[in-house]
Design a protein around this motif. Structure first.
Motif, PDB file in Angstrom:
ATOM      1  N   ARG A  40     -16.446   4.496   1.621  1.00  0.00           N
ATOM      2  CA  ARG A  40     -16.022   4.956   0.284  1.00  0.00           C
ATOM      3  C   ARG A  40     -15.507   3.788  -0.548  1.00  0.00           C
ATOM      4  NH1 ARG A  40     -13.066   8.890   3.177  1.00  0.00           N
ATOM      5  NH2 ARG A  40     -11.157   7.839   2.489  1.00  0.00           N
ATOM      6  N   ARG A  41     -14.709   2.941   0.062  1.00  0.00           N
ATOM      7  CA  ARG A  41     -14.092   1.844  -0.689  1.00  0.00           C
ATOM      8  C   ARG A  41     -15.114   0.791  -1.090  1.00  0.00           C
ATOM      9  NH1 ARG A  41      -8.659   2.322   3.023  1.00  0.00           N
ATOM     10  NH2 ARG A  41      -8.200   4.412   2.212  1.00  0.00           N
ATOM     11  N   ALA A  42     -16.127   0.590  -0.255  1.00  0.00           N
ATOM     12  CA  ALA A  42     -17.187  -0.345  -0.634  1.00  0.00           C
ATOM     13  C   ALA A  42     -17.955   0.179  -1.841  1.00  0.00           C
ATOM     14  CB  ALA A  42     -18.127  -0.566   0.550  1.00  0.00           C
ATOM     15  N   VAL A  43     -18.267   1.474  -1.839  1.00  0.00           N
ATOM     16  CA  VAL A  43     -18.974   2.072  -2.980  1.00  0.00           C
ATOM     17  C   VAL A  43     -18.106   2.008  -4.233  1.00  0.00           C
ATOM     18  CG1 VAL A  43     -19.988   4.198  -3.885  1.00  0.00           C
ATOM     19  CG2 VAL A  43     -20.387   3.541  -1.499  1.00  0.00           C
ATOM     20  N   LEU A  44     -16.815   2.294  -4.076  1.00  0.00           N
ATOM     21  CA  LEU A  44     -15.901   2.206  -5.212  1.00  0.00           C
ATOM     22  C   LEU A  44     -15.817   0.778  -5.749  1.00  0.00           C
ATOM     23  CD1 LEU A  44     -12.905   4.464  -4.117  1.00  0.00           C
ATOM     24  CD2 LEU A  44     -14.315   4.758  -6.173  1.00  0.00           C
ATOM     25  N   ALA A  45     -15.667  -0.196  -4.851  1.00  0.00           N
ATOM     26  CA  ALA A  45     -15.563  -1.588  -5.272  1.00  0.00           C
ATOM     27  C   ALA A  45     -16.833  -2.035  -5.986  1.00  0.00           C
ATOM     28  CB  ALA A  45     -15.286  -2.477  -4.071  1.00  0.00           C
ATOM     29  N   ARG A  46     -17.969  -1.582  -5.482  1.00  0.00           N
ATOM     30  CA  ARG A  46     -19.246  -1.909  -6.132  1.00  0.00           C
ATOM     31  C   ARG A  46     -19.276  -1.351  -7.550  1.00  0.00           C
ATOM     32  NH1 ARG A  46     -23.465  -4.016  -8.255  1.00  0.00           N
ATOM     33  NH2 ARG A  46     -25.373  -2.802  -8.301  1.00  0.00           N
ATOM     34  N   ARG A  47     -18.836  -0.122  -7.727  1.00  0.00           N
ATOM     35  CA  ARG A  47     -18.866   0.501  -9.059  1.00  0.00           C
ATOM     36  C   ARG A  47     -17.815  -0.093  -9.989  1.00  0.00           C
ATOM     37  NH1 ARG A  47     -16.218   4.984 -10.821  1.00  0.00           N
ATOM     38  NH2 ARG A  47     -15.781   5.779  -8.737  1.00  0.00           N
ATOM     39  N   LEU A  48     -16.614  -0.363  -9.463  1.00  0.00           N
ATOM     40  CA  LEU A  48     -15.529  -0.851 -10.308  1.00  0.00           C
ATOM     41  C   LEU A  48     -15.720  -2.302 -10.731  1.00  0.00           C
ATOM     42  CD1 LEU A  48     -12.510   0.714  -8.380  1.00  0.00           C
ATOM     43  CD2 LEU A  48     -13.348   1.395 -10.638  1.00  0.00           C
ATOM     44  N   THR A  49     -16.331  -3.115  -9.878  1.00  0.00           N
ATOM     45  CA  THR A  49     -16.459  -4.539 -10.165  1.00  0.00           C
ATOM     46  C   THR A  49     -17.846  -4.946 -10.632  1.00  0.00           C
ATOM     47  OG1 THR A  49     -17.109  -5.168  -7.906  1.00  0.00           O
ATOM     48  CG2 THR A  49     -14.743  -4.998  -8.375  1.00  0.00           C
ATOM     49  N   GLY A  50     -18.850  -4.134 -10.302  1.00  0.00           N
ATOM     50  CA  GLY A  50     -20.224  -4.503 -10.621  1.00  0.00           C
ATOM     51  C   GLY A  50     -20.793  -5.580  -9.722  1.00  0.00           C
ATOM     52  N   ALA A  51     -20.051  -5.989  -8.697  1.00  0.00           N
ATOM     53  CA  ALA A  51     -20.498  -7.063  -7.813  1.00  0.00           C
ATOM     54  C   ALA A  51     -21.558  -6.544  -6.840  1.00  0.00           C
ATOM     55  CB  ALA A  51     -19.307  -7.620  -7.031  1.00  0.00           C
ATOM     56  N   PRO A  52     -22.525  -7.381  -6.460  1.00  0.00           N
ATOM     57  CA  PRO A  52     -23.533  -6.948  -5.478  1.00  0.00           C
ATOM     58  C   PRO A  52     -22.889  -6.717  -4.110  1.00  0.00           C
ATOM     59  CG  PRO A  52     -23.732  -9.299  -5.925  1.00  0.00           C
ATOM     60  CD  PRO A  52     -22.743  -8.766  -6.912  1.00  0.00           C
ATOM     61  N   PRO A 104      -7.387  13.907  -5.033  1.00  0.00           N
ATOM     62  CA  PRO A 104      -8.584  13.533  -5.790  1.00  0.00           C
ATOM     63  C   PRO A 104      -8.268  12.428  -6.809  1.00  0.00           C
ATOM     64  CG  PRO A 104      -8.422  15.917  -5.610  1.00  0.00           C
ATOM     65  CD  PRO A 104      -7.131  15.366  -5.065  1.00  0.00           C
ATOM     66  N   GLY A 105      -9.061  11.397  -6.798  1.00  0.00           N
ATOM     67  CA  GLY A 105      -8.878  10.300  -7.736  1.00  0.00           C
ATOM     68  C   GLY A 105      -7.892   9.248  -7.283  1.00  0.00           C
ATOM     69  N   SER A 153       0.836  -1.211   0.000  1.00  0.00           N
ATOM     70  CA  SER A 153       0.000   0.000   0.000  1.00  0.00           C
ATOM     71  C   SER A 153       0.867   1.257   0.000  1.00  0.00           C
ATOM     72  CB  SER A 153      -0.923  -0.008   1.217  1.00  0.00           C
ATOM     73  OG  SER A 153      -1.606   1.227   1.341  1.00  0.00           O
ATOM     74  N   ASP A 154       1.906   1.274   0.835  1.00  0.00           N
ATOM     75  CA  ASP A 154       2.803   2.432   0.891  1.00  0.00           C
ATOM     76  C   ASP A 154       3.518   2.641  -0.443  1.00  0.00           C
ATOM     77  OD1 ASP A 154       2.150   2.846   3.575  1.00  0.00           O
ATOM     78  OD2 ASP A 154       3.736   1.514   4.263  1.00  0.00           O
ATOM     79  N   LEU A 155       3.929   1.545  -1.083  1.00  0.00           N
ATOM     80  CA  LEU A 155       4.633   1.655  -2.360  1.00  0.00           C
ATOM     81  C   LEU A 155       3.707   2.177  -3.459  1.00  0.00           C
ATOM     82  CD1 LEU A 155       6.677  -1.664  -2.156  1.00  0.00           C
ATOM     83  CD2 LEU A 155       7.575   0.668  -1.958  1.00  0.00           C
ATOM     84  N   LEU A 156       2.455   1.753  -3.433  1.00  0.00           N
ATOM     85  CA  LEU A 156       1.503   2.284  -4.412  1.00  0.00           C
ATOM     86  C   LEU A 156       1.261   3.769  -4.182  1.00  0.00           C
ATOM     87  CD1 LEU A 156      -1.113  -0.627  -4.565  1.00  0.00           C
ATOM     88  CD2 LEU A 156       0.459   0.081  -6.381  1.00  0.00           C
ATOM     89  N   ARG A 157       1.223   4.176  -2.908  1.00  0.00           N
ATOM     90  CA  ARG A 157       1.075   5.607  -2.615  1.00  0.00           C
ATOM     91  C   ARG A 157       2.274   6.380  -3.154  1.00  0.00           C
ATOM     92  NH1 ARG A 157      -2.700   6.742   1.564  1.00  0.00           N
ATOM     93  NH2 ARG A 157      -2.396   8.895   0.929  1.00  0.00           N
ATOM     94  N   ALA A 158       3.471   5.802  -2.995  1.00  0.00           N
ATOM     95  CA  ALA A 158       4.678   6.458  -3.508  1.00  0.00           C
ATOM     96  C   ALA A 158       4.658   6.524  -5.032  1.00  0.00           C
ATOM     97  CB  ALA A 158       5.915   5.701  -3.030  1.00  0.00           C
ATOM     98  N   ALA A 159       4.251   5.427  -5.679  1.00  0.00           N
ATOM     99  CA  ALA A 159       4.230   5.394  -7.146  1.00  0.00           C
ATOM    100  C   ALA A 159       3.227   6.385  -7.711  1.00  0.00           C
ATOM    101  CB  ALA A 159       3.896   3.978  -7.619  1.00  0.00           C
ATOM    102  N   TYR A 160       2.142   6.617  -7.000  1.00  0.00           N
ATOM    103  CA  TYR A 160       1.148   7.586  -7.470  1.00  0.00           C
ATOM    104  C   TYR A 160       1.736   8.998  -7.479  1.00  0.00           C
ATOM    105  CZ  TYR A 160      -3.402   9.843  -8.030  1.00  0.00           C
ATOM    106  OH  TYR A 160      -4.460  10.585  -8.504  1.00  0.00           O
ATOM    107  N   HIS A 209      -6.087   3.386  -6.390  1.00  0.00           N
ATOM    108  CA  HIS A 209      -5.505   2.339  -5.556  1.00  0.00           C
ATOM    109  C   HIS A 209      -6.461   1.159  -5.391  1.00  0.00           C
ATOM    110  CE1 HIS A 209      -2.043   4.686  -4.878  1.00  0.00           C
ATOM    111  NE2 HIS A 209      -2.562   5.523  -3.995  1.00  0.00           N
ATOM    112  N   VAL A 210      -7.746   1.428  -5.199  1.00  0.00           N
ATOM    113  CA  VAL A 210      -8.716   0.331  -5.081  1.00  0.00           C
ATOM    114  C   VAL A 210      -8.730  -0.477  -6.373  1.00  0.00           C
ATOM    115  CG1 VAL A 210     -11.159  -0.241  -4.825  1.00  0.00           C
ATOM    116  CG2 VAL A 210     -10.129   1.495  -3.347  1.00  0.00           C
TER     117      VAL A 210
END
Length: 517
Positions: free
Chosen positions: A208-220, A178-179, A54-61, A184-185
């Protein structure tokens, strides 16, 4: 200054203390690229690779052109089989001809990854799924043997310890650009086909992450609220909670008190799923009779006490009531007196954690179990917990048929549970009132009614494959038949008054549930 302290602590071989110091840097909003890399090193040293990634992804962003960071992301993502992430960063390294030998080795490892990734269920929680807190106990119990699972958490509160069989991912809750959170999710879930999502929210980041995961994956999505953080606490703003609940196809809460409050606030339907057991392994029948070794004022205390204030309140009550409590729970909290003799003088004796089967066998020799709850008078810092949440330990206690003494206001979820089902008594934190009710807990005729009620209602809180019921209810878009329906049937008076004669109805619901499975 905090950054310098963290570096000194690492040099002294104290990475956890260094992380604690770096939290100050994060809170001050002063975190830089080098800090994310420093955090990754600390967490890797502590054996928490999901946090390091997670920290490395934050750095890469923040530094998309930094090839050294990109190489570290590849190494971290390989450990979790994130083929999509590995490919994206590897391609960047190869295009820049970065350290060809090292990249060739990474490419060879990447070739062994499964493509596409596995089909998984996603569990979003705020901390580790482990046996050191009630939410973790319930989730592990409900989904034991299920899978495959991926968990995504926003905090580490138990040294990274997990008992739940899953791939555990982490995305810290520090402020993001923003974004960035969506990026990351998407990155963390990119190699999985998510078929279903369960969110047990505690912080705003979880919603926030649950809403994002729902939108990104389409899973119920199922939202299951075990601890209120939006009505009587400030952890989740109302707007964020509403977005989660509107995105969810199934909304579960842990008590009827929470259901009523949430339906009134959000104007959406909620269903009750109380804490449950999945087998009768802990079933025992209380056999206490007064003896020299087990007098009427020697009771048990089970589970965690969640704040120094509540423990001080309990100590004062026990001392003035002349009680002695054998405490089976976590007596290693930082806020407890360092010397156990301090609270032993009040009458509280720490006995440590016991396996549930062993604990159940011990409890049947006590006259009653004390359940601390809240006073709801505005003086306590954890009213959000006591007002609407039903402690999972109470369902476990029910299986031992041991009467319960709930301390606190009669409107708390714990008090209502005991009063509704006739399982014991409710008393304020006042010795005089307790003495008046002690006979109800210890006299044979009164105890006979409590034990009979426990025997009558305990089957309603045993549901094998409870996790399967959650998924099937999510697929149906509504809560399906369950053994506890007669007690928590929405829209009726069943959950407003004692339900003593419900054995036949409970049996029919258990049969319907078994037929459903």
């Amino acid at each position: 200054g905090w950054r310098l302290l963290a570096e000194i602590l690492v040099a002294l071989g104290r990475p956890q203390d260094a992380l604690n110091a770096m939290r100050r840097v994060v809170l001050l909003g002063a975190i830089e690229l080098r800090d994310w890399l420093f955090l990754a090193d600390c967490r890797q040293a502590l054996g928490r690779p999901e946090e390091a990634l997670s920290d490395l992804l934050r750095a890469a962003y923040r530094a998309p052109d930094d090839l050294t960071v990109a190489a570290r992301v590849v190494e971290g993502a390989l450990g979790f089989g994130l083929a999509t992430t590995v490919e994206a960063f590897l391609s960047k390294l190869e295009a820049a001809n970065f350290e060809p030998k090292r990249v060739a080795q990474l490419r060879a490892r990447a070739a062994q990854l499964t493509k596409p990734g596995p089909v998984v269920d996603l569990l979003i929680t705020h901390n580790e799924v482990c046996r050191r807190h009630g939410t973790g106990v319930l989730l592990e119990r409900y989904f034991e043997g299920s899978g495959p699972f991926v968990t995504l958490r926003s905090h580490t509160l138990y040294e990274g310890q997990t008992n739940f069989t899953a791939t555990h991912l982490y995305l810290d809750a520090a402020p993001m650009e923003p974004g960035e959170e969506e990026a990351h999710v998407r990155e963390l879930l990119s190699n999985y086909t998510v078929r279903r999502i369960l969110c047990v929210p505690f912080y705003e980041a979880d919603t926030r992450r649950a809403v994002l995961a729902r939108r990104l994956t389409g899973a119920p999505l199922c939202a299951y609220v075990m601890d209120d953080q939006t009505l009587f606490a400030k952890g989740i703003p109302h707007g964020s909670a509403r977005l989660l609940f509107e995105a969810a196809q199934l909304r579960l809460v842990i008590s009827p008190e929470m259901r009523d409050a949430y339906e009134a606030k959000f104007d959406l339907p909620f269903d009750v799923m109380p804490p449950l057991l999945t087998s009768r392994e802990g079933h025992h029948v209380n056999r206490w009779t007064p003896t020299k070794d087990r007098p009427a004022r020697r009771a048990a205390l089970v589970g965690n006490v969640w704040s120094a204030g509540q423990f001080a309140q309990l100590r004062a009550f026990v001392r003035s009531a002349g009680l002695q409590l054998d405490w089976f729970g976590n007596a290693k909290c930082a806020w407890l007196p360092a010397d156990p003799k301090e609270y032993e003088r009040d009458g509280i004796f720490a006995r440590g954690f016991l396996p549930e089967s062993e604990l159940a066998a011990r409890l049947v020799d006590y006259p009653f179990v004390v359940v601390p709850s809240g006073k709801l008078d505005g003086t306590e810092g954890n009213e959000w917990l006591t007002r609407l949440s039903l402690p999972s330990r109470m369902v476990f206690l029910l299986q031992t048929h041991t009467p319960m003494l709930v301390l606190g206001h009669p409107d708390t979820a714990a008090s209502q549970f005991v009063s509704r089902l006739g399982l014991g008594v409710v008393a304020p934190y006042e010795a005089e009132d307790f003495v008046a009710k002690l006979d109800q807990l210890t006299q044979p005729e009164a105890r006979k009614a409590f034990l009979a009620n426990a025997a009558r209602h305990s089957p309603a809180f045993i549901m094998p494959e409870a996790g399967k019921w959650i998924w099937q209810s999510l697929a149906a878009g509504e809560a399906l038949p369950a053994p506890f329906d007669p007690i928590y049937r929405a829209g009726s008076d069943a959950d407003r008054a004692p339900l003593l004669p419900a054995a036949k109805t409970a049996s029919s619901n258990i049969a319907a549930y078994q037929q459903l499975l």
